[in-house]
Every structure is written in structure tokens, then in C-alpha cells.
Design a protein around this motif. Structure first.
Motif: not given
Length: 534
Positions: A234-239
């Protein structure tokens, strides 16, 4: 080695040119009791609960406590519930290692080729293809977090840093370090290989900080690794991954002598990017088994410059000091696997006909092909001196003005080639006779035009045969693109607002620490500006 030891499955791997002596054995026997001397890697590793599968935490090199069988429980049956974990199945390769008459031993005895295994579908964790036998104090397991656990992932930098601060873990791990150090006659330094994108970044950098405090005169060479592919993130995990990498880089730059980020992806931040291409490799970037083998070949080759017994070699401290001049603590890694030579070709002819770069970049966000390289350490292995140049060309040496004909060693020839190809680059070149061993459990990722000995030809290799050794070239480079890598990371992290990442804030990361990390990355990037050219 005694004949009885050989019958027990012991095989000695000795390379006279290297400071390495490894003994592997396949039966669960106590060699100390029988008077045999065993050699094990001086290694400390940390992993999560459930990552060992069939492997015992204390290993199986020496005697161990037998497992308790359900029928042997001495408490009243009506008061005890016995829960038995399913027995982990071992791969064919591991079963062969434990078998006295395994396929590899038989092949060596008969003078035939070693057996080729298919690990692609049989490997789940690193223990599935482990050939080395570790010392009982090597493995430490984090029981608070589980391997591939979804409910409580080990994915925040501060989780690892906080784990190091616990008295139980820190005291135990420090004792293990001290025991190994006390066994060394003349320790050069420490290699630290850590996952730079999750909680292991915090744990590993905390260990580096301890080593800097306790062994400040010894070199610390750190390799933060980033997986070559992330699936279904997810975008959260990527960040969160970017934050972990940035915090890790900030810490290792402060406490290590030199660090070299490793990734087979071209970018490596939110997503690793397009996988690096090697002309003669056909690997699957989604398999950690493949990508880790390529990175391992690079590490094994690039570090030969201070692990050789004979020839021109240097010390670890000399290499790290040279590559980290002017505060440039970040270096870029490269690998050429295999080093493409024909079966009967000579090095001089090969270099004269070479097209394109000698190697592929292994650090994210970097490209060595058109880079400005200031200092580099390059190692070429697997090319013997007899293949320097042909005898016919030696006969024309006196009449030819080509300076390559005056070279008398592999090292001189490659040094001359690099000086002609790289403008104002200081190159330290090392040559090693021993090729890179790629027998099982190394994955068979070589193209069909690579021969058994790693030579490249126009004829296809037999499908039933694997590649068993290859010449290779690898290097560590202090170059301009290392600064570009830091700048790209700094720009990505600068876009993030820490208060939105509750896992980091709740685990103790302060806004001041986050800002200090950003400032340090910018300062480190400034060391690579052209006005600091050497």
C-alpha cells in the motif's frame, strides 16, 4: 582429515589463495568429542520467529538436547495437553547433505559432475538452502515478532532500535560479539549486512553504534540491502519503507566507516523499480533466492582485496579509508557475472573487443556507465595468468607500441584498461586465481550460452548440466551518482509529514530526530558536489 571423518560426510573446502577454511558435515555428531577440529563462520545473525523451519537455533554442528516425544512426558496425562508442531520437510539438497552416500559425494568420488538441484519452488527461507554449519552461538531469534506475520509486522525502524535497548537481547548479543572477538588473533574489522527497509534497520544500526563505541579503531563496513521487489504493498507501506531507509542511512553514515547500499532494483525507494539486467543471467527478481545469490556473489568477489593470502592485497581499513575520503561515506557496488570470456580467449583480446560497461550497478538510483568515478576498488577473479595474452602476440611485442604488451600480470592489464576508460579515476585493482563457485545451492540462472566453467560461447550448454564456476568482476566505487542517490532519497523523505505515521511516533521517534535525519542526508549529499573533486 581422518578417513572416518570423510565417511561421516565431512568435506573440506580450502582455497590456498584466500583466508578462508570451511568444513561442512552432514551427520549430527559431536565432532569435539571425537577429537576433530571444526571450522565455522564467525557470524552473528538475527532473524524472526519461524524463519528457521527445520534448523535448530543452536545448529546441529555439535550435540544437542533431543526433542521431547509425546509418549515421554512425565506429568499426568489428564493434567497436560501435548501439542506437537508438524515436522518441517527438508529439501532434496538438505537430505543429500545428511546422507552418507549423497549425490554430491558420490559424484566427487567418481569424478563426475555435481548434481544440479531446482530450488526455485522449494525455497521459503534461507535455511532451506543452507550448506554451512554454524556455531551454536551464531543464531539469535526475535520471539516477539513472527516471520511473515501480518498481525504484528517488524516494519518500523524504532521497533528494532527498541529491541536492542532491552537488557535481555543486548546483553546476550554483546556477549556473543565479545566471544568471537576474543578468539581473533588480529581482527581487521566488521562486516554488517542488514535489511535497510524494516525494523532490522533499527536493530542493525544500533549494533553498529555499539561496535563504534567499543571497537572504535576497527573498520565497520555496512551493506544495507533493499529487496528487489515488493508485492501488493500500500502507499502507507511504501512511505514507511522510505522512512526506514532514511533513518538507517543517517545512522550508519554516522557510526560506520563506509556503507554500500545494495539492491537489484534501479530505484529502490517506494518501489525498487526496473530490475537490473545482466547480459548472461536469466533471474527472477521476485525470488529472494535469486536476488540474494547475485548480491552474495558481488560481496564475495568485491571483498577479496583484503581477504587474499597471496599477491597484492590490502587491509579493510585501508580500503574503507580510501573510499570514504572527504566525508564520502557512501559507495556504490557493481558486479559483472560472469566476466564474459570465451573458452580459449585471452584477457587482452577480450578487453580489446569489449563493448559496453564491464559491470552492472548494484546500488539503487545509481548508474556507473556514464558516471564520474573518483576512486574505485575493483576485483577480477577466475582469470589465470596463462590467459593474459597469446604466445603469438608475445612474439610481436618488441615491434608493437601498444602498452598492453608490456603488462606482465592480470592486475596490470586491467589497471591499464581502466585508466584508458576512466578519466582521472584512481583504481585499486586486485586479481584472484580462484573463480566464483556457483554449484548448488547457487541458483542456475545462467543463460544457455554460458559453459560449465563460466566461459561464454555461441553454442548452447546441455540442458541437464549446470554452471559450476564462473569468472567474475566486482567493485566498490566512490562516485558522483552516490550523491544523486542521497539527493533522490532526501527529496522523497522530505515530502513526508512525520505526524501522519503513527507507528513511528508511538514508538518514540521525535520530530527533532526526524529533522536531524533530513539535515544529515543533505549534508552527506553535499560531500559529492563537484567542487570537492579529488
Amino acid at each position: 582429515m581422518p578417513a572416518r571423518a570423510r565417511r561421516l560426510g565431512l568435506c573440506t573446502v580450502q582455497t590456498p589463495h584466500l583466508k578462508l577454511t570451511m568444513i561442512y558435515f552432514s551427520e549430527k555428531v559431536s565432532l569435539q568429542r571425537q577429537g576433530y577440529v571444526t571450522f565455522t563462520p564467525r557470524l552473528l545473525l538475527v532473524d524472526l520467529k519461524g524463519s528457521l523451519r527445520h534448523l535448530r537455533q543452536e545448529g546441529d554442528l555439535y550435540s544437542h538436547t533431543e526433542d521431547v516425544k509425546p509418549g515421554e512426558v512425565h506429568w499426568p496425562v489428564e493434567k497436560v495437553d501435548v501439542v506437537c508442531a508438524p515436522k518441517e520437510e527438508k529439501s532434496e539438497f538438505l537430505n543429500d547433505l545428511e546422507n552418507e552416500e549423497n549425490a554430491m559425494e558420490t559424484a566427487e568420488a567418481l569424478g563426475t559432475l555435481p548434481k544440479v538441484y531446482n530450488f526455485d519452488s522449494a525455497v521459503n527461507v534461507w535455511a532451506d538452502y543452507l550448506r554451512a554449519r554454524y556455531h551454536p552461538r551464531t543464531v539469535s531469534i526475535i520471539n516477539e515478532y513472527e516471520h511473515n506475520g501480518d498481525t504484528k509486522p517488524f516494519d518500523v525502524f524504532n521497533y528494532g532500535a527498541d529491541l536492542w535497548k532491552t537488557e535481555q537481547f543486548q546483553d546476550d548479543f554483546i556477549d556473543r560479539i565479545r566471544m568471537y572477538v576474543e578468539e581473533c588473533d588480529n581482527i581487521q574489522g566488521f562486516h554488517i549486512l542488514l535489511d535497510g527497509s524494516d525494523g532490522f534497520a533499527g536493530l542493525g544500526t544500533s549494533a553498529v553504534e555499539y561496535l563504534e563505541d567499543e571497537y572504535s579503531t576497527k573498520s565497520k563496513l555496512v551493506f544495507p540491502t533493499i529487496p528487489s521487489e515488493f508485492n501488493n504493498t500500500t502507499p502507507l507501506q511504501d512511505n514507511m519503507r522510505i522512512l526506514n531507509i532514511a533513518l538507517g542511512f543517517h545512522s550508519v553514515a554516522e557510526h560506520s566507516c563506509l556503507f554500500v547500499p545494495l539492491c537489484l532494483g534501479s530505484s529502490g525507494w517506494k518501489q525498487p523499480g526496473v530490475p537490473r539486467e545482466f547480459p548472461h543471467l536469466q533471474y527472477n527478481s521476485s525470488l529472494a533466492y535469486h536476488s540474494s545469490a547475485i548480491l552474495a556473489a558481488a560481496l564475495d568477489t568485491a571483498t577479496l582485496c583484503y581477504r587474499l593470502r597471496t599477491g597484492t592485497h590490502t587491509r579493510l581499513s585501508e580500503m574503507t579509508d580510501t573510499l570514504s575520503r572527504l566525508g564520502r561515506r557512501v559507495a556504490v557496488a557493481s558486479l559483472g557475472l560472469p566476466f564474459a570470456m570465451g573458452y580459449d580467449a585471452y584477457l587482452l583480446d577480450t578487453l580489446e573487443k569489449w563493448e559496453g560497461p564491464l559491470w552492472q550497478t548494484l546500488s539503487p538510483g545509481c548508474n556507473l556507465q556514464d558516471d564520474r568515478i573518483w576512486i574505485q576498488s575493483v576485483v577480477l577473479r577466475g582469470v589465470p595468468e596463462v590467459r593474459l595474452r597469446s604466445a603469438q602476440r608475445d612474439g610481436r611485442m618488441k615491434q608493437d607500441t601498444n602498452p598492453a604488451y608490456t603488462c606482465t600480470s592480470i592486475q596490470e592489464m586491467l589497471s591499464l584498461f581502466l585508466s584508458c576508460c576512466s578519466y582521472a579515476t584512481a583504481s585499486h585493482v586486485t586479481s584472484a586465481y580462484s573463480p566464483c563457485n556457483v554449484t548448488s545451492p547457487f541458483p542456475q540462472i545462467f543463460s544457455e550460452f554460458v559453459g560449465l566453467d563460466g566461459s561464454v560461447s555461441t553454442e548452447k550448454r546441455c540442458e541437464t548440466l549446470g554452471v559450476y564456476s564462473v569468472p567474475a568482476i566486482a567493485g566498490l566505487h566512490s562516485c558522483r551518482s552516490a550523491g544523486d542517490m542521497l539527493e533522490a532519497l532526501h527529496l522523497e523523505v522530505k515530502k513526508l509529514q512525520l505526524k501522519r505515521f503513527h507507528y513511528f511516533c508511538n514508538s518514540g521517534l521525535e520530530e527533532d530526530e526526524y529533522q536531524e535525519c533530513l539535515d544529515h542526508l543533505a549534508l552527506l549529499r553535499g560531500c559529492y558536489h563537484e567542487e570537492f573533486d579529488v
